[in-house]
Design a protein around this motif. Structure first.
Motif, PDB file in Angstrom:
ATOM      1  N   LYS A   1      75.551   6.116  10.284  1.00 63.24           N
ATOM      2  CA  LYS A   1      75.956   4.777   9.852  1.00 63.24           C
ATOM      3  C   LYS A   1      77.114   4.835   8.851  1.00 63.24           C
ATOM      4  CE  LYS A   1      71.982   2.030  11.059  1.00 63.24           C
ATOM      5  NZ  LYS A   1      71.117   0.896  10.686  1.00 63.24           N
ATOM      6  N   ALA A   2      77.124   5.866   8.033  1.00 62.46           N
ATOM      7  CA  ALA A   2      78.239   6.005   7.086  1.00 62.46           C
ATOM      8  C   ALA A   2      79.556   6.154   7.836  1.00 62.46           C
ATOM      9  CB  ALA A   2      78.009   7.199   6.163  1.00 62.46           C
ATOM     10  N   GLY A   3      79.540   6.929   8.912  1.00 69.84           N
ATOM     11  CA  GLY A   3      80.745   7.108   9.713  1.00 69.84           C
ATOM     12  C   GLY A   3      81.208   5.827  10.374  1.00 69.84           C
ATOM     13  N   ASN A   4      80.258   4.978  10.742  1.00 70.36           N
ATOM     14  CA  ASN A   4      80.606   3.722  11.409  1.00 70.36           C
ATOM     15  C   ASN A   4      80.966   2.608  10.425  1.00 70.36           C
ATOM     16  OD1 ASN A   4      80.112   4.800  13.965  1.00 70.36           O
ATOM     17  ND2 ASN A   4      77.937   4.256  13.908  1.00 70.36           N
ATOM     18  N   LEU A   5      80.272   2.563   9.284  1.00 65.51           N
ATOM     19  CA  LEU A   5      80.415   1.438   8.360  1.00 65.51           C
ATOM     20  C   LEU A   5      81.405   1.704   7.226  1.00 65.51           C
ATOM     21  CD1 LEU A   5      76.625   0.537   8.096  1.00 65.51           C
ATOM     22  CD2 LEU A   5      78.361  -0.703   9.383  1.00 65.51           C
ATOM     23  N   LEU A   6      81.697   2.982   6.947  1.00 68.67           N
ATOM     24  CA  LEU A   6      82.636   3.365   5.877  1.00 68.67           C
ATOM     25  C   LEU A   6      82.297   2.678   4.553  1.00 68.67           C
ATOM     26  CD1 LEU A   6      85.987   3.218   7.893  1.00 68.67           C
ATOM     27  CD2 LEU A   6      84.455   5.173   7.555  1.00 68.67           C
ATOM     28  N   PRO A   7      81.103   2.921   4.006  1.00 73.97           N
ATOM     29  CA  PRO A   7      80.711   2.275   2.749  1.00 73.97           C
ATOM     30  C   PRO A   7      81.484   2.839   1.563  1.00 73.97           C
ATOM     31  CG  PRO A   7      79.099   3.928   3.346  1.00 73.97           C
ATOM     32  CD  PRO A   7      80.066   3.836   4.505  1.00 73.97           C
ATOM     33  N   ASP A   8      81.585   2.028   0.516  1.00 75.13           N
ATOM     34  CA  ASP A   8      82.172   2.504  -0.736  1.00 75.13           C
ATOM     35  C   ASP A   8      81.151   3.317  -1.526  1.00 75.13           C
ATOM     36  OD1 ASP A   8      84.650   1.045  -0.381  1.00 75.13           O
ATOM     37  OD2 ASP A   8      83.511  -0.766  -0.866  1.00 75.13           O
ATOM     38  N   VAL A   9      79.894   2.866  -1.485  1.00 66.59           N
ATOM     39  CA  VAL A   9      78.817   3.522  -2.234  1.00 66.59           C
ATOM     40  C   VAL A   9      77.603   3.671  -1.330  1.00 66.59           C
ATOM     41  CG1 VAL A   9      77.227   3.323  -4.195  1.00 66.59           C
ATOM     42  CG2 VAL A   9      79.608   2.604  -4.453  1.00 66.59           C
ATOM     43  N   VAL A  10      76.954   4.831  -1.413  1.00 68.39           N
ATOM     44  CA  VAL A  10      75.708   5.077  -0.684  1.00 68.39           C
ATOM     45  C   VAL A  10      74.595   5.285  -1.702  1.00 68.39           C
ATOM     46  CG1 VAL A  10      74.492   6.551   0.962  1.00 68.39           C
ATOM     47  CG2 VAL A  10      76.964   6.164   1.218  1.00 68.39           C
ATOM     48  N   LEU A  11      73.545   4.477  -1.600  1.00 63.39           N
ATOM     49  CA  LEU A  11      72.334   4.667  -2.405  1.00 63.39           C
ATOM     50  C   LEU A  11      71.342   5.424  -1.540  1.00 63.39           C
ATOM     51  CD1 LEU A  11      71.658   1.196  -4.109  1.00 63.39           C
ATOM     52  CD2 LEU A  11      72.183   3.327  -5.271  1.00 63.39           C
ATOM     53  N   MET A  12      70.945   6.643  -1.933  1.00 68.50           N
ATOM     54  CA  MET A  12      70.171   7.476  -1.010  1.00 68.50           C
ATOM     55  C   MET A  12      69.061   8.253  -1.713  1.00 68.50           C
ATOM     56  SD  MET A  12      71.629   9.940   1.983  1.00 68.50           S
ATOM     57  CE  MET A  12      72.807  10.801   0.927  1.00 68.50           C
ATOM     58  N   ASP A  13      67.902   8.279  -1.078  1.00 70.11           N
ATOM     59  CA  ASP A  13      66.772   9.062  -1.556  1.00 70.11           C
ATOM     60  C   ASP A  13      67.005  10.536  -1.211  1.00 70.11           C
ATOM     61  OD1 ASP A  13      64.368   9.715  -2.672  1.00 70.11           O
ATOM     62  OD2 ASP A  13      63.134   8.730  -1.161  1.00 70.11           O
ATOM     63  N   ILE A  14      66.250  11.423  -1.844  1.00 69.93           N
ATOM     64  CA  ILE A  14      66.357  12.852  -1.540  1.00 69.93           C
ATOM     65  C   ILE A  14      65.331  13.268  -0.503  1.00 69.93           C
ATOM     66  CG2 ILE A  14      65.909  15.166  -2.485  1.00 69.93           C
ATOM     67  CD1 ILE A  14      67.418  14.453  -4.933  1.00 69.93           C
ATOM     68  N   ARG A  15      64.077  12.918  -0.722  1.00 66.56           N
ATOM     69  CA  ARG A  15      63.002  13.324   0.176  1.00 66.56           C
ATOM     70  C   ARG A  15      62.885  12.334   1.330  1.00 66.56           C
ATOM     71  NH1 ARG A  15      63.572  17.234  -2.580  1.00 66.56           N
ATOM     72  NH2 ARG A  15      62.175  17.995  -4.222  1.00 66.56           N
ATOM     73  N   MET A  16      63.380  12.740   2.500  1.00 67.68           N
ATOM     74  CA  MET A  16      63.309  11.885   3.687  1.00 67.68           C
ATOM     75  C   MET A  16      63.066  12.744   4.919  1.00 67.68           C
ATOM     76  SD  MET A  16      66.368   9.086   3.111  1.00 67.68           S
ATOM     77  CE  MET A  16      67.648  10.351   3.034  1.00 67.68           C
ATOM     78  N   PRO A  17      62.476  12.160   5.977  1.00 70.12           N
ATOM     79  CA  PRO A  17      62.239  12.919   7.211  1.00 70.12           C
ATOM     80  C   PRO A  17      63.533  13.196   7.970  1.00 70.12           C
ATOM     81  CG  PRO A  17      61.633  10.614   7.514  1.00 70.12           C
ATOM     82  CD  PRO A  17      61.953  10.786   6.052  1.00 70.12           C
ATOM     83  N   ARG A  18      63.457  14.091   8.925  1.00 66.19           N
ATOM     84  CA  ARG A  18      64.549  14.482   9.815  1.00 66.19           C
ATOM     85  C   ARG A  18      65.679  15.196   9.073  1.00 66.19           C
ATOM     86  NH1 ARG A  18      66.745   9.699  13.173  1.00 66.19           N
ATOM     87  NH2 ARG A  18      67.889  11.400  14.212  1.00 66.19           N
ATOM     88  N   ARG A  19      66.272  14.542   8.100  1.00 68.94           N
ATOM     89  CA  ARG A  19      67.347  15.141   7.334  1.00 68.94           C
ATOM     90  C   ARG A  19      67.275  14.638   5.903  1.00 68.94           C
ATOM     91  NH1 ARG A  19      73.562  15.526   9.600  1.00 68.94           N
ATOM     92  NH2 ARG A  19      74.233  17.288   8.283  1.00 68.94           N
ATOM     93  N   GLY A  20      67.177  15.562   4.956  1.00 66.53           N
ATOM     94  CA  GLY A  20      67.034  15.194   3.557  1.00 66.53           C
ATOM     95  C   GLY A  20      68.312  14.615   2.975  1.00 66.53           C
ATOM     96  N   GLY A  21      68.180  14.000   1.803  1.00 60.52           N
ATOM     97  CA  GLY A  21      69.309  13.332   1.179  1.00 60.52           C
ATOM     98  C   GLY A  21      70.422  14.267   0.746  1.00 60.52           C
ATOM     99  N   ILE A  22      70.079  15.458   0.264  1.00 64.23           N
ATOM    100  CA  ILE A  22      71.115  16.372  -0.211  1.00 64.23           C
ATOM    101  C   ILE A  22      71.955  16.881   0.956  1.00 64.23           C
ATOM    102  CG2 ILE A  22      71.528  18.630  -1.268  1.00 64.23           C
ATOM    103  CD1 ILE A  22      69.146  18.038  -3.117  1.00 64.23           C
ATOM    104  N   ASP A  23      71.298  17.247   2.040  1.00 62.08           N
ATOM    105  CA  ASP A  23      72.031  17.688   3.226  1.00 62.08           C
ATOM    106  C   ASP A  23      72.870  16.545   3.786  1.00 62.08           C
ATOM    107  OD1 ASP A  23      72.775  19.499   5.274  1.00 62.08           O
ATOM    108  OD2 ASP A  23      71.301  18.599   6.613  1.00 62.08           O
ATOM    109  N   ALA A  24      72.302  15.345   3.795  1.00 60.71           N
ATOM    110  CA  ALA A  24      73.039  14.176   4.276  1.00 60.71           C
ATOM    111  C   ALA A  24      74.228  13.867   3.368  1.00 60.71           C
ATOM    112  CB  ALA A  24      72.115  12.964   4.357  1.00 60.71           C
ATOM    113  N   CYS A  25      74.065  14.110   2.080  1.00 61.53           N
ATOM    114  CA  CYS A  25      75.158  13.875   1.128  1.00 61.53           C
ATOM    115  C   CYS A  25      76.367  14.735   1.494  1.00 61.53           C
ATOM    116  CB  CYS A  25      74.684  14.186  -0.285  1.00 61.53           C
ATOM    117  SG  CYS A  25      75.929  13.955  -1.565  1.00 61.53           S
TER     118      CYS A  25
END
Length: 237
Positions: free
Chosen positions: A61-85
């Motif tokens: 979604k970041a690639g599609n929406l091009l946000p200025d700011v992302v609010l993101m948790d760390i502990r998440m399924p499939r792919r964690g927040g740090i890796d996603a960051c």
């Protein structure tokens, strides 16, 4: 309140723009996402452009929406927040990422910074402070929850002890004044407070910070503190 570290390396942020700050909310708890969206919907200068329930969806979604700011948790399924960051910074380098999490572990804080996060806030933060945090990060600041700020240098100190055997290229030499400025930056002081502490002008402080970043070939004040501690330019007690 959060510890704010003002960046002078990245130019202007969104604060001078008439366009709302575009925000992507990422958390695996739907009720928490709804709560954030309801709060942010009341802010005329902030627009929630999308949401994601895990890190993999966040990157897409970041690639599609091009946000200025992302609010993101760390502990998440499939792919964690740090890796996603890391992945989001590759896809949308201009995006500013705030990790909003329950994790108060020093290792998570350090890894988040290394991954490119410009904010690390605990979910205990008052909900009405989230909008101000988004504005601050969009405007070029880095934020750390107060309870985590003191742990930051502790984690770096532990890492230094483990790396005593590692060979290092000599660090660039900073002047005594630059070291004074860097020590105050490490304590979370902004340019104005540093100027008062050292009895110099705010512009002089900005010039010192700029010189520090150029000498260390870094991009933000937070990176400068990480580098300085790792290279033993700062004493940690």
């Amino acid at each position: 309140m959060s510890v704010r570290i003002t960046s002078t390396a990245n130019g202007g942020g969104s604060e001078s723009s008439t366009e709302p700050i575009r925000v992507l909310v990422v958390d695996d708890h739907a009720l928490f996402r709804r709560g954030l969206e309801n709060v942010l919907a009341q802010e005329s200068d902030i627009e929630v452009v999308g949401e994601a329930s895990d890190g993999a969806e966040a990157v897409e979604k970041a690639g599609n929406l091009l946000p200025d700011v992302v609010l993101m948790d760390i502990r998440m399924p499939r792919r964690g927040g740090i890796d996603a960051c890391r992945a989001i910074k590759d896809v949308v380098p201009s995006a500013r990422i705030i990790m909003l999490t329950i994790s108060d572990e020093e290792a998570d804080l350090y890894e988040a910074i290394k991954a490119g996060a410009t904010g690390y806030l605990l979910k205990e933060i008052p909900i009405d402070e989230v909008a101000d945090s988004i504005r601050a990060v969009a405007g070029g600041q880095s934020l750390i929850s107060p309870s985590m700020a003191s742990k930051l240098l502790t984690e770096f100190a532990a890492m230094i002890k483990k790396e005593d055997e590692r060979q290092q290229v000599p660090a660039p030499r900073l002047t005594e004044r630059e070291l004074e400025v860097l020590r105050l930056v490490a304590r979370g002081l902004n340019n104005r407070d540093i100027a008062k502490q050292l009895f110099i002008s705010e512009n002089t402080v900005k010039n010192h910070v700029r010189n520090i970043l150029e000498k260390l070939q870094l991009h933000s004040r937070m990176e400068a503190v990480v580098y300085a501690v790792r290279e033993k330019l700062l004493e940690i007690t």
